[in-house]
Write a protein that holds these residues in place. Structure first.
Motif, PDB file in Angstrom:
ATOM      1  N   GLU A   1       0.815  -1.219   0.000  1.00 36.34           N
ATOM      2  CA  GLU A   1       0.000   0.000   0.000  1.00 36.34           C
ATOM      3  C   GLU A   1       0.847   1.267   0.000  1.00 36.34           C
ATOM      4  O   GLU A   1       0.438   2.287  -0.541  1.00 36.34           O
ATOM      5  CB  GLU A   1      -0.939   0.007   1.208  1.00 36.34           C
ATOM      6  N   SER A   2       2.002   1.216   0.613  1.00 40.55           N
ATOM      7  CA  SER A   2       2.869   2.402   0.661  1.00 40.55           C
ATOM      8  C   SER A   2       3.688   2.565  -0.618  1.00 40.55           C
ATOM      9  O   SER A   2       4.254   3.622  -0.868  1.00 40.55           O
ATOM     10  CB  SER A   2       3.809   2.326   1.862  1.00 40.55           C
ATOM     11  N   GLY A   3       3.753   1.498  -1.424  1.00 41.02           N
ATOM     12  CA  GLY A   3       4.567   1.526  -2.636  1.00 41.02           C
ATOM     13  C   GLY A   3       5.992   1.090  -2.401  1.00 41.02           C
ATOM     14  O   GLY A   3       6.801   1.088  -3.318  1.00 41.02           O
ATOM     15  N   TYR A   4       6.311   0.698  -1.148  1.00 45.90           N
ATOM     16  CA  TYR A   4       7.665   0.251  -0.826  1.00 45.90           C
ATOM     17  C   TYR A   4       8.004  -1.023  -1.595  1.00 45.90           C
ATOM     18  O   TYR A   4       9.108  -1.184  -2.080  1.00 45.90           O
ATOM     19  CB  TYR A   4       7.802   0.030   0.686  1.00 45.90           C
ATOM     20  N   ILE A   5       7.026  -1.937  -1.694  1.00 48.91           N
ATOM     21  CA  ILE A   5       7.177  -3.132  -2.527  1.00 48.91           C
ATOM     22  C   ILE A   5       6.354  -2.880  -3.782  1.00 48.91           C
ATOM     23  O   ILE A   5       5.140  -2.768  -3.724  1.00 48.91           O
ATOM     24  CB  ILE A   5       6.678  -4.408  -1.814  1.00 48.91           C
ATOM     25  N   LYS A   6       7.036  -2.792  -4.913  1.00 49.43           N
ATOM     26  CA  LYS A   6       6.347  -2.481  -6.163  1.00 49.43           C
ATOM     27  C   LYS A   6       5.985  -3.732  -6.954  1.00 49.43           C
ATOM     28  O   LYS A   6       5.043  -3.728  -7.717  1.00 49.43           O
ATOM     29  CB  LYS A   6       7.204  -1.555  -7.012  1.00 49.43           C
ATOM     30  N   ASN A   7       6.741  -4.786  -6.791  1.00 48.64           N
ATOM     31  CA  ASN A   7       6.488  -6.028  -7.521  1.00 48.64           C
ATOM     32  C   ASN A   7       6.117  -7.123  -6.537  1.00 48.64           C
ATOM     33  O   ASN A   7       6.714  -7.234  -5.473  1.00 48.64           O
ATOM     34  CB  ASN A   7       7.734  -6.455  -8.299  1.00 48.64           C
ATOM     35  N   MET A   8       5.130  -7.916  -6.923  1.00 47.03           N
ATOM     36  CA  MET A   8       4.753  -9.037  -6.064  1.00 47.03           C
ATOM     37  C   MET A   8       4.691 -10.306  -6.895  1.00 47.03           C
ATOM     38  O   MET A   8       4.562 -10.234  -8.123  1.00 47.03           O
ATOM     39  CB  MET A   8       3.430  -8.771  -5.353  1.00 47.03           C
ATOM     40  N   ARG A   9       4.803 -11.426  -6.212  1.00 41.67           N
ATOM     41  CA  ARG A   9       4.735 -12.712  -6.895  1.00 41.67           C
ATOM     42  C   ARG A   9       3.350 -12.886  -7.505  1.00 41.67           C
ATOM     43  O   ARG A   9       2.360 -12.380  -6.989  1.00 41.67           O
ATOM     44  CB  ARG A   9       5.016 -13.849  -5.909  1.00 41.67           C
ATOM     45  N   ARG A  10       3.293 -13.622  -8.620  1.00 40.17           N
ATOM     46  CA  ARG A  10       2.014 -13.815  -9.307  1.00 40.17           C
ATOM     47  C   ARG A  10       0.988 -14.511  -8.433  1.00 40.17           C
ATOM     48  O   ARG A  10      -0.187 -14.163  -8.470  1.00 40.17           O
ATOM     49  CB  ARG A  10       2.218 -14.607 -10.598  1.00 40.17           C
ATOM     50  N   ASP A  11       1.416 -15.485  -7.637  1.00 37.66           N
ATOM     51  CA  ASP A  11       0.447 -16.174  -6.785  1.00 37.66           C
ATOM     52  C   ASP A  11      -0.134 -15.212  -5.751  1.00 37.66           C
ATOM     53  O   ASP A  11      -1.335 -15.235  -5.461  1.00 37.66           O
ATOM     54  CB  ASP A  11       1.037 -17.420  -6.136  1.00 37.66           C
TER      55      ASP A  11
ATOM     56  N   MET B   1      -0.374 -11.981  -6.188  1.00 39.85           N
ATOM     57  CA  MET B   1      -1.186 -11.037  -6.941  1.00 39.85           C
ATOM     58  C   MET B   1      -2.590 -11.603  -7.152  1.00 39.85           C
ATOM     59  O   MET B   1      -3.586 -10.899  -6.977  1.00 39.85           O
ATOM     60  CB  MET B   1      -0.531 -10.732  -8.293  1.00 39.85           C
ATOM     61  N   ALA B   2      -2.673 -12.878  -7.506  1.00 40.83           N
ATOM     62  CA  ALA B   2      -3.976 -13.511  -7.728  1.00 40.83           C
ATOM     63  C   ALA B   2      -4.781 -13.554  -6.431  1.00 40.83           C
ATOM     64  O   ALA B   2      -5.977 -13.256  -6.425  1.00 40.83           O
ATOM     65  CB  ALA B   2      -3.787 -14.916  -8.293  1.00 40.83           C
ATOM     66  N   LEU B   3      -4.127 -13.911  -5.331  1.00 41.65           N
ATOM     67  CA  LEU B   3      -4.822 -13.975  -4.038  1.00 41.65           C
ATOM     68  C   LEU B   3      -5.251 -12.589  -3.569  1.00 41.65           C
ATOM     69  O   LEU B   3      -6.346 -12.422  -3.019  1.00 41.65           O
ATOM     70  CB  LEU B   3      -3.923 -14.647  -2.998  1.00 41.65           C
ATOM     71  N   LEU B   4      -4.400 -11.593  -3.782  1.00 41.19           N
ATOM     72  CA  LEU B   4      -4.741 -10.222  -3.389  1.00 41.19           C
ATOM     73  C   LEU B   4      -5.924  -9.720  -4.214  1.00 41.19           C
ATOM     74  O   LEU B   4      -6.855  -9.120  -3.663  1.00 41.19           O
ATOM     75  CB  LEU B   4      -3.533  -9.295  -3.561  1.00 41.19           C
ATOM     76  N   ALA B   5      -5.894  -9.960  -5.507  1.00 39.04           N
ATOM     77  CA  ALA B   5      -7.006  -9.542  -6.363  1.00 39.04           C
ATOM     78  C   ALA B   5      -8.307 -10.200  -5.904  1.00 39.04           C
ATOM     79  O   ALA B   5      -9.349  -9.544  -5.831  1.00 39.04           O
ATOM     80  CB  ALA B   5      -6.712  -9.899  -7.823  1.00 39.04           C
ATOM     81  N   ASP B   6      -8.230 -11.471  -5.555  1.00 37.63           N
ATOM     82  CA  ASP B   6      -9.418 -12.178  -5.070  1.00 37.63           C
ATOM     83  C   ASP B   6      -9.912 -11.560  -3.760  1.00 37.63           C
ATOM     84  O   ASP B   6     -11.099 -11.338  -3.586  1.00 37.63           O
ATOM     85  CB  ASP B   6      -9.091 -13.662  -4.884  1.00 37.63           C
ATOM     86  N   ALA B   7      -8.999 -11.261  -2.854  1.00 41.28           N
ATOM     87  CA  ALA B   7      -9.368 -10.668  -1.562  1.00 41.28           C
ATOM     88  C   ALA B   7     -10.007  -9.295  -1.739  1.00 41.28           C
ATOM     89  O   ALA B   7     -10.906  -8.916  -0.990  1.00 41.28           O
ATOM     90  CB  ALA B   7      -8.136 -10.556  -0.666  1.00 41.28           C
ATOM     91  N   LEU B   8      -9.547  -8.546  -2.756  1.00 41.43           N
ATOM     92  CA  LEU B   8     -10.054  -7.195  -2.988  1.00 41.43           C
ATOM     93  C   LEU B   8     -11.198  -7.158  -4.003  1.00 41.43           C
ATOM     94  O   LEU B   8     -11.699  -6.084  -4.330  1.00 41.43           O
ATOM     95  CB  LEU B   8      -8.916  -6.279  -3.461  1.00 41.43           C
ATOM     96  N   HIS B   9     -11.577  -8.343  -4.516  1.00 44.85           N
ATOM     97  CA  HIS B   9     -12.658  -8.451  -5.506  1.00 44.85           C
ATOM     98  C   HIS B   9     -12.394  -7.579  -6.723  1.00 44.85           C
ATOM     99  O   HIS B   9     -13.259  -6.813  -7.165  1.00 44.85           O
ATOM    100  CB  HIS B   9     -14.022  -8.112  -4.890  1.00 44.85           C
ATOM    101  N   ILE B  10     -11.170  -7.701  -7.247  1.00 47.90           N
ATOM    102  CA  ILE B  10     -10.797  -6.993  -8.467  1.00 47.90           C
ATOM    103  C   ILE B  10     -10.102  -7.974  -9.399  1.00 47.90           C
ATOM    104  O   ILE B  10      -9.748  -9.084  -8.999  1.00 47.90           O
ATOM    105  CB  ILE B  10      -9.872  -5.779  -8.189  1.00 47.90           C
ATOM    106  N   SER B  11      -9.889  -7.562 -10.619  1.00 54.06           N
ATOM    107  CA  SER B  11      -9.169  -8.382 -11.581  1.00 54.06           C
ATOM    108  C   SER B  11      -7.672  -8.303 -11.297  1.00 54.06           C
ATOM    109  O   SER B  11      -7.153  -7.219 -11.012  1.00 54.06           O
ATOM    110  CB  SER B  11      -9.441  -7.868 -12.991  1.00 54.06           C
ATOM    111  N   PRO B  12      -6.961  -9.426 -11.402  1.00 51.15           N
ATOM    112  CA  PRO B  12      -5.498  -9.370 -11.245  1.00 51.15           C
ATOM    113  C   PRO B  12      -4.843  -8.398 -12.226  1.00 51.15           C
ATOM    114  O   PRO B  12      -3.805  -7.821 -11.927  1.00 51.15           O
ATOM    115  CB  PRO B  12      -5.053 -10.807 -11.514  1.00 51.15           C
ATOM    116  N   LEU B  13      -5.479  -8.184 -13.363  1.00 53.45           N
ATOM    117  CA  LEU B  13      -4.930  -7.247 -14.345  1.00 53.45           C
ATOM    118  C   LEU B  13      -4.832  -5.833 -13.791  1.00 53.45           C
ATOM    119  O   LEU B  13      -3.940  -5.074 -14.164  1.00 53.45           O
ATOM    120  CB  LEU B  13      -5.781  -7.243 -15.617  1.00 53.45           C
ATOM    121  N   GLU B  14      -5.741  -5.485 -12.891  1.00 51.09           N
ATOM    122  CA  GLU B  14      -5.705  -4.150 -12.300  1.00 51.09           C
ATOM    123  C   GLU B  14      -4.458  -3.956 -11.451  1.00 51.09           C
ATOM    124  O   GLU B  14      -4.006  -2.829 -11.244  1.00 51.09           O
ATOM    125  CB  GLU B  14      -6.963  -3.906 -11.467  1.00 51.09           C
TER     126      GLU B  14
END
Length: 129
Positions: free
Chosen positions: A36-46, A48-61
C-alpha cells in the motif's frame, strides 16, 4: 491511480483491515502495508492472484493501470459488441457471476487448453474468429 493507491483504497472500501487482507493472501500485515505504501512495487504472481481475489478486483488491475488510464476504463475498446462489453464487465465485477474468471483458478494448463478449444469451437460455429 497507482497500484499501491488502488490496493489501499479498495481494502478500505471493503472495510478490511491490513491483517484481514494479509490472512487472505497468506502474507504478513507488514507486507500488505508495504504494498500500500509503494515500498514493494512487484509481487509474486500467486500473491497477486490472491490479493485480487481478496479485494474483488481483476489481477490485471494490479499489473499497473498507469500506462493508459483511458484503456483501463474503456472495456468497449476491447470488445466489438457493446452488449458483450457490458456483460464482460458484469462477469468481472459481480462476485456471483465471476465463474468465467474464477473457473481457471485451480485448473491445469491442459484443462485450460480444453476450455479455450471449446470457446474457439463455439466462435467458429458462429462464424467468428
Amino acid at each position: 491511480m497507482k497500484v499501491n493507491e488502488l490496493i489501499a483504497n479498495r481494502r478500505k472500501e471493503l472495510g478490511l483491515t491490513l491483517e484481514e487482507v494479509a490472512d487472505k493472501v497468506g502474507v504478513s500485515k507488514s507486507t500488505v502495508k508495504k504494498w500500500e505504501s509503494g515500498y514493494i512495487k512487484n509481487m509474486r504472481r500467486d500473491n497477486m492472484a490472491l490479493l485480487a481475489d481478496a479485494l474483488h478486483i481483476s489481477p490485471l488491475e494490479l499489473l499497473g493501470p498507469d500506462e493508459d488510464p483511458k484503456a483501463a476504463d474503456d472495456s468497449h475498446g476491447y470488445y466489438v459488441d457493446p452488449e458483450v462489453a457490458a456483460l464482460a464487465e458484469e462477469l468481472r465485477t459481480d462476485p456471483d457471476r465471476r465463474i468465467l474468471f474464477d473457473a481457471t483458478k485451480d485448473l491445469s494448463k491442459d484443462d485450460i487448453d480444453i476450455v479455450l478449444n471449446l470457446i474457439n469451437g463455439l466462435k467458429a460455429k458462429e462464424g467468428k474468429k
